[in-house]
Design a protein around this motif. Structure first.
Motif, PDB file in Angstrom:
ATOM      1  N   ASN A   1       0.832  -1.192   0.000  1.00 24.42           N
ATOM      2  CA  ASN A   1       0.000   0.000   0.000  1.00 24.42           C
ATOM      3  C   ASN A   1       0.874   1.252   0.000  1.00 24.42           C
ATOM      4  N   ALA A   2       1.051   1.856  -1.174  1.00 21.88           N
ATOM      5  CA  ALA A   2       1.911   3.045  -1.287  1.00 21.88           C
ATOM      6  C   ALA A   2       1.350   4.226  -0.517  1.00 21.88           C
ATOM      7  N   GLU A   3       0.043   4.228  -0.293  1.00 21.09           N
ATOM      8  CA  GLU A   3      -0.599   5.322   0.430  1.00 21.09           C
ATOM      9  C   GLU A   3      -0.050   5.442   1.862  1.00 21.09           C
ATOM     10  N   ALA A   4       0.395   4.298   2.421  1.00 22.47           N
ATOM     11  CA  ALA A   4       0.915   4.277   3.798  1.00 22.47           C
ATOM     12  C   ALA A   4       2.441   4.199   3.820  1.00 22.47           C
ATOM     13  N   ALA A   5       3.081   4.715   2.768  1.00 23.19           N
ATOM     14  CA  ALA A   5       4.542   4.627   2.654  1.00 23.19           C
ATOM     15  C   ALA A   5       5.268   5.229   3.848  1.00 23.19           C
ATOM     16  N   ASP A   6       4.755   6.309   4.386  1.00 24.25           N
ATOM     17  CA  ASP A   6       5.437   6.996   5.490  1.00 24.25           C
ATOM     18  C   ASP A   6       5.501   6.154   6.759  1.00 24.25           C
ATOM     19  N   ASP A   7       4.666   5.113   6.838  1.00 23.52           N
ATOM     20  CA  ASP A   7       4.654   4.251   8.021  1.00 23.52           C
ATOM     21  C   ASP A   7       5.639   3.097   7.925  1.00 23.52           C
ATOM     22  N   VAL A   8       6.342   2.985   6.806  1.00 26.99           N
ATOM     23  CA  VAL A   8       7.299   1.890   6.612  1.00 26.99           C
ATOM     24  C   VAL A   8       8.625   2.252   7.277  1.00 26.99           C
TER      25      VAL A   8
END
Length: 272
Positions: A156-163
């Motif tokens: 899910n690229a939308e949640a990239a900042d959580d990686v």
């Protein structure tokens, strides 16, 4: 008919551009290693001159990127919309991959370990996880795996900042924003620009776009595969006339090298 998006506006996440960029083996390996956190020493292209379709009445599929290494197969799909049918689509893809891989007389244990990967620009499940990993588990004891060696992933690229992983975060952010932020995504971005300025690719893109629209308007999914293959053959012939090597042409237009050599032999015969 909807207006065709100019090739100059395509991003890596667009189907055609994704397919072109992923022809680069180093990029393919880099993407897989970032997504799965496994080491891949080499990849082989699984030649699919025709769509996977075991029976004449079966629904055919066209995989975005279908590759393998020594004992594993990988299907990498880019998904930017239409998330509702993904679970059933994954189920069908897995069945077609297995049918395509196991020859008559082979044992079931000869099936390769398989990974079906969907890179999604938006959240496909709705739980805001950056990664959704699915394995077959026993409902009575979730720690008991079926061990059928199949793996399904939705990124899910939308949640990239959580990686937390830096490389994976940079890659998913590139899918999300189109902005390169490390050496790997800069390399992808440079290939995207190369594709945009390649005249042969521009011609192929225009033809494929028209075929897609025609197939949609006529309700014919096969139109995409048939038309794209015909255009690939036409492009290969043009490149052969420029004395390019069959292996190079095969990699460029996505035809088996044997098919390109056959075209070369036909051209030579026509000159006589």
């Amino acid at each position: 008919m909807p207006e065709i998006k100019p090739i100059e506006e395509l991003e890596y996440s667009d189907d055609f551009m994704f397919h072109q960029v992923m022809k680069d083996d180093k990029i393919c390996i880099g993407v897989l290693e970032r997504l799965l956190k496994i080491k891949i020493d080499h990849i082989e292209r699984v030649e699919l001159e025709k769509p996977i379709k075991p029976y004449y009445q079966s629904k055919s599929i066209r995989l975005d990127v279908y590759i393998k290494d020594s004992d594993r197969v990988f299907d990498i799909e880019m998904q930017t919309k239409n998330y509702d049918n993904l679970p059933c689509r994954v189920r069908y893809y897995q069945s077609m991959i297995d049918v395509n891989a196991l020859l008559k007389g082979q044992k079931y244990e000869q099936l390769n370990e398989s990974f079906i990967i969907f890179i999604c620009k938006e959240d496909p499940i709705g739980r805001n996880f950056p990664i959704y990993t699915y394995l077959e588990t026993c409902q009575e004891d979730k720690s008991l795996l079926l061990n059928d060696r199949t793996h399904k992933y939705f990124f899910n690229a939308e949640a990239a900042d959580d990686v937390k992983d830096v490389e994976l975060r940079a890659f998913l952010n590139y899918i999300k924003t189109g902005t390169a932020s490390d050496e790997f995504t800069n390399r992808i971005d440079s290939i995207v620009e190369e594709v945009k300025h390649n005249e042969d690719v521009k011609e192929l893109y225009l033809f494929e776009s028209i075929v897609i629209q025609d197939a949609k308007s006529e309700g014919r999914a096969e139109g995409l595969v048939e038309g794209a293959q015909q255009k690939a053959i036409e492009t290969a012939i043009k490149m052969l006339k420029k004395n390019m090597e069959p292996q190079t042409i095969a990699e460029f237009v996505d035809l088996p090298v044997e098919k390109v050599q056959e075209l070369k032999a036909q051209l030579a015969a026509d000159k006589k």
